[in-house]
Design a protein around this motif. Structure first.
Motif, PDB file in Angstrom:
ATOM      1  N   ASN A   3     -32.317 -17.102  -0.818  1.00 51.50           N
ATOM      2  CA  ASN A   3     -31.074 -17.154  -1.573  1.00 51.50           C
ATOM      3  C   ASN A   3     -29.875 -17.297  -0.640  1.00 51.50           C
ATOM      4  OD1 ASN A   3     -30.175 -17.107  -4.334  1.00 51.50           O
ATOM      5  ND2 ASN A   3     -29.105 -15.202  -3.843  1.00 51.50           N
ATOM      6  N   LYS A   4     -29.891 -16.545   0.432  1.00 50.75           N
ATOM      7  CA  LYS A   4     -28.815 -16.609   1.421  1.00 50.75           C
ATOM      8  C   LYS A   4     -28.696 -18.028   1.989  1.00 50.75           C
ATOM      9  CE  LYS A   4     -29.257 -15.535   5.698  1.00 50.75           C
ATOM     10  NZ  LYS A   4     -29.852 -14.789   6.826  1.00 50.75           N
ATOM     11  N   PHE A  10     -29.230 -14.517  -8.022  1.00 49.11           N
ATOM     12  CA  PHE A  10     -30.002 -15.564  -7.351  1.00 49.11           C
ATOM     13  C   PHE A  10     -29.673 -16.931  -7.936  1.00 49.11           C
ATOM     14  CE2 PHE A  10     -32.347 -11.735  -6.430  1.00 49.11           C
ATOM     15  CZ  PHE A  10     -32.738 -11.937  -5.109  1.00 49.11           C
ATOM     16  N   LEU A  11     -29.762 -17.936  -7.076  1.00 47.60           N
ATOM     17  CA  LEU A  11     -29.582 -19.319  -7.486  1.00 47.60           C
ATOM     18  C   LEU A  11     -30.956 -19.834  -7.950  1.00 47.60           C
ATOM     19  CD1 LEU A  11     -26.710 -20.216  -7.028  1.00 47.60           C
ATOM     20  CD2 LEU A  11     -27.329 -20.726  -4.661  1.00 47.60           C
ATOM     21  N   THR A  13     -26.072 -12.874  -2.259  1.00 47.09           N
ATOM     22  CA  THR A  13     -26.271 -13.097  -3.694  1.00 47.09           C
ATOM     23  C   THR A  13     -24.935 -13.452  -4.336  1.00 47.09           C
ATOM     24  OG1 THR A  13     -25.769 -10.861  -4.462  1.00 47.09           O
ATOM     25  CG2 THR A  13     -28.037 -11.282  -3.722  1.00 47.09           C
ATOM     26  N   LEU A  14     -25.010 -13.978  -5.533  1.00 51.92           N
ATOM     27  CA  LEU A  14     -23.815 -14.327  -6.280  1.00 51.92           C
ATOM     28  C   LEU A  14     -23.100 -13.076  -6.795  1.00 51.92           C
ATOM     29  CD1 LEU A  14     -23.983 -17.243  -5.895  1.00 51.92           C
ATOM     30  CD2 LEU A  14     -25.033 -17.499  -8.147  1.00 51.92           C
ATOM     31  N   VAL A  15     -23.868 -12.016  -7.002  1.00 50.51           N
ATOM     32  CA  VAL A  15     -23.261 -10.754  -7.420  1.00 50.51           C
ATOM     33  C   VAL A  15     -22.349 -10.283  -6.300  1.00 50.51           C
ATOM     34  CG1 VAL A  15     -23.731  -8.318  -7.851  1.00 50.51           C
ATOM     35  CG2 VAL A  15     -25.140 -10.058  -8.944  1.00 50.51           C
ATOM     36  N   LEU A  58     -21.592 -19.339 -10.557  1.00 51.02           N
ATOM     37  CA  LEU A  58     -20.783 -18.127 -10.408  1.00 51.02           C
ATOM     38  C   LEU A  58     -20.097 -17.722 -11.715  1.00 51.02           C
ATOM     39  CD1 LEU A  58     -20.251 -16.328  -7.974  1.00 51.02           C
ATOM     40  CD2 LEU A  58     -18.302 -17.764  -7.379  1.00 51.02           C
ATOM     41  N   THR A  59     -19.868 -18.692 -12.545  1.00 50.13           N
ATOM     42  CA  THR A  59     -19.136 -18.441 -13.790  1.00 50.13           C
ATOM     43  C   THR A  59     -19.673 -17.235 -14.557  1.00 50.13           C
ATOM     44  OG1 THR A  59     -18.796 -20.807 -13.924  1.00 50.13           O
ATOM     45  CG2 THR A  59     -18.291 -19.543 -15.892  1.00 50.13           C
TER      46      THR A  59
END
Length: 455
Positions: free
Chosen positions: A301-302, A249-250, A347-349, A317-318
């Motif tokens: 999140n999307k 999640f951001l 999600t970033l995952v 993302l790092t």
RNA sequence: GUCGCCUUCGUCUAUCGGUUAGGACACAAGGUUUUCAUCCUUGUAAGAGGAGUUCGAUUCUCCUAGGCGAUGCCA
């Protein structure tokens, strides 16, 4: 100067409920151009840990809730509390009590049995003792009334209130005393906290008055409940905010969702943090508690990912790339890849997963999908031949080639596109094949096609 | 038990006495699409119960019920 604070006790990680309280206090300070203070309430030496302090700080930091003062620790202020307690003793507004815990327990049980409020009976009030715990001599009559900024008028009869303990047997001060002293000393003029503190407020107001101090304003936020309708707490279903980072999640998305748990601005759902600060009003907070809903958070999140800048996505993302052991190379350009993925990842995952195929080779294909799409290798073979001859490796041209193969074999787009997608991605999880193929690059695309044909 | 707070679709919420009670998530159906996802359209779904005030109550008052919280030498 308006000043708010967040005052967690370090007995666990920062959870969703605490994060929202912190956020609202932070918003209010920002909106008023005031100051936001972070104070660690660690007077309970037995339960407080440094690990929890670190976890809370990490959570606050990840959410981006910068503080103007602190972190201040109550353990650094014990002399000050001692001084205040002595002052109250001198003024006869507090007294020592030597009642044993056992006696207190029996007393409580007796009173409860009689259907009465379980509170201290004042046994030691006039004994003039010099040892034991220190109790505040709470007013015995009258009503404490205060105007809560979110709940409105709240009144509690002093008869319901106890001679609360303000210093333990070992001389350490307790919560209700330290909060009052700190909020006064730190010039906090609005106390924004969970409504589980409503019952403490009259006690604290009496302390303020006994000390002759000005009262701050109070704003009690409704609780956040879990799916089961039970309050979210460290002991019950509350995830650490860091677990939300780990789940992809951001922070802006979490904060946006948290803001909507209780607060609203007409029918608007999506807000930037700046917008929330601009539009937020404590008066617009709901009085009732709210249930936490994972699905809606995911939707936020999307949406946040979709509208986020590539730069912001990249910096968030790092951690995930490291966590998943993905190394980014110069080609394809990561910004182009992220810009492409941001419209399809919740999600970033998820994004990190989908990003893999552009930078990492694989040596096998998804078994189930391969069975389905690699059954007939003819489309792939045709594709390989045609693509090898393709000079301009661009999405449009690649698409033309796929269409050409369809035409030659007289089959639908899907019969070629689906195997191609699986060949390129390994797991079939990718978007439009033309753009994906372009990003993967000619060499790798052809290599993967050959691998698929031999599979 | 006692005290406090709360009560609109399954969930988050709008409504500042007069609305066919609106939006969002989820769900369902349809459409776009080269899988998945995205995207578009439509639909199902709510004022806890009972009194009162009022020409009129989701909105104001009271009662009941239910939920949550507090009742700690936790915060």
């Amino acid at each position: 100067m308006m000043k708010s604070r967040f005052a967690p006790s370090p007995t666990g990680y920062l959870h969703i409920g605490g994060a929202r309280t912190a956020f609202f206090a932070w918003i209010w300070a920002k909106k008023q151009h005031g100051k936001f203070v972070l104070r660690i309430e660690n007077t309970d030496l037995e339960r407080s840990t440094q690990a929890s302090v670190d976890a809370i700080l990490q959570g606050i930091d990840w959410l981006g809730l910068n503080y103007d003062e602190g972190p201040l620790y109550q353990t650094d202020r014990f002399n000050r509390y001692k001084q205040i307690i002595q002052h109250l003793l001198d003024e006869k507004k507090a007294y020592y009590c030597e009642c044993s815990k056992k006696r207190l327990k029996i007393l409580r049980e007796k009173l409860t049995k009689q259907g009465k409020k379980a509170k201290y009976d004042g046994c030691c009030r006039d004994k003039n003792l010099h040892n034991g715990v220190v109790r505040f001599n709470n007013p015995k009559e009258g009503v404490v009334v205060f105007n809560d900024v979110v709940k409105g008028k709240i009144s509690i009869n002093n008869q319901e209130l106890d001679d609360l303990i303000i210093a333990r047997n070992d001389n350490t001060p307790t919560y209700n005393l330290t909060v009052v002293v700190d909020d006064h000393d730190m010039k906090i003029n609005i106390i924004i906290r969970g409504d589980d503190h409503i019952n403490n407020t009259p006690k604290q107001i009496n302390l303020y008055q006994a000390l002759g101090w000005h009262l701050p304003e109070f704003a009690h936020l409704p609780m956040i409940l879990g799916n089961d309708g039970i309050r979210l707490s460290k002991r019950h279903g509350a995830m650490s905010v860091m677990a939300y980072r780990d789940a992809g999640f951001l922070p802006e998305a979490l904060l946006n969702y948290l803001s909507r748990l209780g607060w609203s601005y007409g029918n608007q759902e999506i807000f930037s943090i700046n917008e929330i600060v601009k539009l937020f009003e404590l008066k617009n907070i709901n009085k009732a508690s709210a249930s936490f809903n994972q699905d809606k958070l995911l939707w936020f999140n999307k949406e946040t990912i979709k509208s986020s800048s590539v730069k912001n996505l990249l910096s968030n993302l790092t951690w995930h790339l490291q966590n998943q052991g993905i190394t980014i190379k110069d080609t394809p350009n990561i910004e182009i890849v992220v810009r492409y993925l941001q419209n399809r990842c919740k999600t970033l995952v998820n994004m990190a997963c989908e990003l893999k195929m552009f930078y990492q080779d694989f040596d096998t294909f998804d078994e189930k999908l391969a069975k389905k799409f690699f059954k007939d290798k003819i489309p792939l073979k045709h594709l390989l031949v045609e693509l090898e001859m393709l000079n301009t490796w661009k999405a449009d041209n690649i698409k033309e080639v796929v269409k050409q193969v369809c035409f030659e074999l007289n089959i639908g787009f899907g019969r070629v596109g689906e195997p191609f997608r699986l060949a390129l991605s390994g797991d079939g999880n990718a978007g439009g094949i033309d753009i994906v193929a372009e990003l993967v690059g000619k060499n790798k695309a052809l290599l993967r096609l050959k691998m698929a044909i031999d599979f």
